[in-house]
Design a protein around this motif. Structure first.
Motif, PDB file in Angstrom:
ATOM      1  N   LEU A 209       0.825  -1.212   0.000  1.00  0.00           N
ATOM      2  CA  LEU A 209       0.000   0.000   0.000  1.00  0.00           C
ATOM      3  C   LEU A 209       0.857   1.259   0.000  1.00  0.00           C
ATOM      4  O   LEU A 209       0.523   2.245  -0.669  1.00  0.00           O
ATOM      5  CB  LEU A 209      -0.948   0.005   1.195  1.00  0.00           C
ATOM      6  N   GLU A 210       1.950   1.238   0.724  1.00  0.00           N
ATOM      7  CA  GLU A 210       2.835   2.404   0.735  1.00  0.00           C
ATOM      8  C   GLU A 210       3.454   2.618  -0.644  1.00  0.00           C
ATOM      9  O   GLU A 210       3.614   3.767  -1.085  1.00  0.00           O
ATOM     10  CB  GLU A 210       3.911   2.225   1.804  1.00  0.00           C
ATOM     11  N   GLU A 211       3.777   1.537  -1.338  1.00  0.00           N
ATOM     12  CA  GLU A 211       4.297   1.643  -2.703  1.00  0.00           C
ATOM     13  C   GLU A 211       3.222   2.194  -3.647  1.00  0.00           C
ATOM     14  O   GLU A 211       3.510   3.015  -4.526  1.00  0.00           O
ATOM     15  CB  GLU A 211       4.763   0.270  -3.189  1.00  0.00           C
ATOM     16  N   MET A 212       1.984   1.761  -3.429  1.00  0.00           N
ATOM     17  CA  MET A 212       0.876   2.251  -4.250  1.00  0.00           C
ATOM     18  C   MET A 212       0.719   3.763  -4.102  1.00  0.00           C
ATOM     19  O   MET A 212       0.543   4.493  -5.092  1.00  0.00           O
ATOM     20  CB  MET A 212      -0.414   1.549  -3.830  1.00  0.00           C
ATOM     21  N   ILE A 213       0.799   4.235  -2.873  1.00  0.00           N
ATOM     22  CA  ILE A 213       0.648   5.672  -2.605  1.00  0.00           C
ATOM     23  C   ILE A 213       1.827   6.448  -3.190  1.00  0.00           C
ATOM     24  O   ILE A 213       1.662   7.538  -3.748  1.00  0.00           O
ATOM     25  CB  ILE A 213       0.510   5.915  -1.087  1.00  0.00           C
ATOM     26  N   LEU A 214       3.010   5.874  -3.118  1.00  0.00           N
ATOM     27  CA  LEU A 214       4.194   6.504  -3.706  1.00  0.00           C
ATOM     28  C   LEU A 214       4.018   6.648  -5.221  1.00  0.00           C
ATOM     29  O   LEU A 214       4.344   7.687  -5.805  1.00  0.00           O
ATOM     30  CB  LEU A 214       5.442   5.669  -3.391  1.00  0.00           C
ATOM     31  N   ALA A 216       0.979   6.327  -7.101  1.00  0.00           N
ATOM     32  CA  ALA A 216      -0.245   7.000  -7.562  1.00  0.00           C
ATOM     33  C   ALA A 216      -0.435   8.389  -6.966  1.00  0.00           C
ATOM     34  O   ALA A 216      -1.335   9.122  -7.355  1.00  0.00           O
ATOM     35  CB  ALA A 216      -1.464   6.129  -7.259  1.00  0.00           C
ATOM     36  N   GLY A 217       0.383   8.753  -5.989  1.00  0.00           N
ATOM     37  CA  GLY A 217       0.334  10.111  -5.460  1.00  0.00           C
ATOM     38  C   GLY A 217      -0.608  10.272  -4.277  1.00  0.00           C
ATOM     39  O   GLY A 217      -1.068   9.301  -3.690  1.00  0.00           O
ATOM     40  N   GLU A 218      -0.870  11.525  -3.911  1.00  0.00           N
ATOM     41  CA  GLU A 218      -1.716  11.877  -2.771  1.00  0.00           C
ATOM     42  C   GLU A 218      -2.919  10.937  -2.686  1.00  0.00           C
ATOM     43  O   GLU A 218      -3.692  10.843  -3.645  1.00  0.00           O
ATOM     44  CB  GLU A 218      -2.195  13.318  -2.928  1.00  0.00           C
ATOM     45  N   PRO A 219      -3.102  10.215  -1.575  1.00  0.00           N
ATOM     46  CA  PRO A 219      -4.110   9.145  -1.531  1.00  0.00           C
ATOM     47  C   PRO A 219      -5.553   9.629  -1.398  1.00  0.00           C
ATOM     48  O   PRO A 219      -6.273   9.268  -0.468  1.00  0.00           O
ATOM     49  CB  PRO A 219      -3.677   8.329  -0.309  1.00  0.00           C
ATOM     50  N   ASP A 244       3.023   3.752   7.327  1.00  0.00           N
ATOM     51  CA  ASP A 244       3.973   4.838   7.556  1.00  0.00           C
ATOM     52  C   ASP A 244       3.542   6.063   6.737  1.00  0.00           C
ATOM     53  O   ASP A 244       4.094   6.371   5.683  1.00  0.00           O
ATOM     54  CB  ASP A 244       5.381   4.381   7.151  1.00  0.00           C
ATOM     55  N   LEU A 245       2.521   6.735   7.265  1.00  0.00           N
ATOM     56  CA  LEU A 245       1.948   7.898   6.590  1.00  0.00           C
ATOM     57  C   LEU A 245       1.684   8.986   7.616  1.00  0.00           C
ATOM     58  O   LEU A 245       1.356   8.699   8.772  1.00  0.00           O
ATOM     59  CB  LEU A 245       0.621   7.531   5.923  1.00  0.00           C
ATOM     60  N   PRO A 246       1.775  10.257   7.213  1.00  0.00           N
ATOM     61  CA  PRO A 246       1.400  11.336   8.128  1.00  0.00           C
ATOM     62  C   PRO A 246      -0.090  11.284   8.438  1.00  0.00           C
ATOM     63  O   PRO A 246      -0.885  10.743   7.657  1.00  0.00           O
ATOM     64  CB  PRO A 246       1.774  12.608   7.367  1.00  0.00           C
ATOM     65  N   GLU A 247      -0.489  11.844   9.564  1.00  0.00           N
ATOM     66  CA  GLU A 247      -1.875  11.755  10.018  1.00  0.00           C
ATOM     67  C   GLU A 247      -2.868  12.338   9.017  1.00  0.00           C
ATOM     68  O   GLU A 247      -3.975  11.820   8.858  1.00  0.00           O
ATOM     69  CB  GLU A 247      -2.029  12.448  11.379  1.00  0.00           C
ATOM     70  N   GLU A 248      -2.480  13.403   8.318  1.00  0.00           N
ATOM     71  CA  GLU A 248      -3.430  14.008   7.378  1.00  0.00           C
ATOM     72  C   GLU A 248      -3.747  13.055   6.221  1.00  0.00           C
ATOM     73  O   GLU A 248      -4.870  13.041   5.699  1.00  0.00           O
ATOM     74  CB  GLU A 248      -2.918  15.350   6.842  1.00  0.00           C
ATOM     75  N   LYS A 249      -2.779  12.227   5.823  1.00  0.00           N
ATOM     76  CA  LYS A 249      -3.040  11.236   4.765  1.00  0.00           C
ATOM     77  C   LYS A 249      -3.860  10.076   5.305  1.00  0.00           C
ATOM     78  O   LYS A 249      -4.719   9.526   4.601  1.00  0.00           O
ATOM     79  CB  LYS A 249      -1.725  10.754   4.153  1.00  0.00           C
ATOM     80  N   LYS A 250      -3.612   9.705   6.541  1.00  0.00           N
ATOM     81  CA  LYS A 250      -4.422   8.654   7.150  1.00  0.00           C
ATOM     82  C   LYS A 250      -5.873   9.100   7.274  1.00  0.00           C
ATOM     83  O   LYS A 250      -6.794   8.298   7.088  1.00  0.00           O
ATOM     84  CB  LYS A 250      -3.865   8.274   8.526  1.00  0.00           C
ATOM     85  N   GLU A 251      -6.082  10.361   7.568  1.00  0.00           N
ATOM     86  CA  GLU A 251      -7.452  10.881   7.667  1.00  0.00           C
ATOM     87  C   GLU A 251      -8.171  10.815   6.322  1.00  0.00           C
ATOM     88  O   GLU A 251      -9.361  10.501   6.267  1.00  0.00           O
ATOM     89  CB  GLU A 251      -7.452  12.318   8.186  1.00  0.00           C
TER      90      GLU A 251
END
Length: 270
Positions: A209-214, A216-219, A244-251
């Motif tokens: 999932l972290e690779e996917m976000i890297l 495809a960009g901002e999740p 391993d994501l900042p809280e704003e991306k987890k939100e």
């Protein structure tokens, strides 16, 4: 806040029967235990004693502000009356989306027979969710559930919002490309395990999932979903914390993307 975009009221275990009302009580208990604020309940492509109909689930959930319904449609068996019923529920605002099950049923998502369903989704601006990737039953035919088939649908129906369920697992990289290329595509990461994550598989999926976000960009396309009761809500909560994501991306993943996509009024869900 957490929105689970992928739950069911189906009975998946032979010999254990529960009514819709009993399953709903179990869902609410799981939500309370795991601090889930809102759940979408997806109905099946099959209707039988273990799999309630769209009507049964809509009526059971009616009036509940912390639950919504996504109508499952059978490619093999849908008839005009089914579409009329779904149209009426959409008009009343009682459905949050539509779900199709390629792989469980032998059809490709770009089949022309489905245009009438896609037109309905566009008319009411609700997402269409597609099963993608591996199937719960070995009788499924996974050539139909490859996420690359959804690229055709995304291109041919650019106004329609598409959710690729289960991030196309095991074809996660192909799912990445479809989402990166098509701005009308989203993905949930439900149903990655039966029950709980093992430590090794949790690490593997975390990296995926972290690779996917890297890539495809901002999740803004990724949605939190569990596939309860097939997958454990508790285990998914733990998995989400490991990312391993900042809280704003987890939100974004945990609720903001879902609230926007499915038009969920988060100020009125209690």
């Amino acid at each position: 806040m957490i929105i689970d975009v992928h739950t069911h009221l189906n009975n998946y275990h032979e010999g254990i029967f529960a009514t819709v009302e009993e399953s709903l009580v179990k869902l609410q208990a799981a939500m309370d235990e795991n601090q889930i604020d809102y759940s979408l309940i997806l109905t099946s492509y099959v209707v039988n004693v273990n799999r309630p109909s769209v009507k049964q689930v809509v009526e059971a959930v009616r009036g509940k502000k912390n639950m919504g319904v996504v109508a499952g449609i059978s490619y093999n068996n849908f008839k005009l009356n089914d579409l009329i019923e779904i149209h009426e529920y959409l008009k009343e605002g009682l459905l949050k989306g539509i779900k199709l099950y390629p792989g469980y049923e032998p059809f490709y998502p770009y089949d022309k027979r489905l245009k009438i369903i896609y037109d309905l989704a566009i008319e009411y601006d609700v997402p269409v969710m597609f099963h993608s990737g591996d199937t719960y039953t070995p009788k499924g035919k996974v050539r139909y559930s490859h996420p690359l088939h959804l690229d055709d649908v995304a291109v041919d129906f650019p106004e329609m919002k598409i959710v690729i369920c289960h991030v196309g697992n095991p074809w996660i990289k192909d799912c990445m490309e479809v989402i990166y290329k098509n701005k009308n595509c989203y993905a949930d990461f439900s149903g990655l395990v039966l029950g709980d994550f093992s430590d090794r598989f949790e690490i593997y999926m975390k990296n995926q999932l972290e690779e996917m976000i890297l890539y495809a960009g901002e999740p803004k396309y990724l949605l939190y979903g569990t596939d309860w009761p097939i997958s454990s809500m508790k285990s998914y909560r733990s998995f989400m914390k490991q990312l391993d994501l900042p809280e704003e991306k987890k939100e974004l993943i945990q609720w903001k993307n879902a609230a926007k996509l499915f038009k969920i009024d988060v100020n009125n869900i209690k």
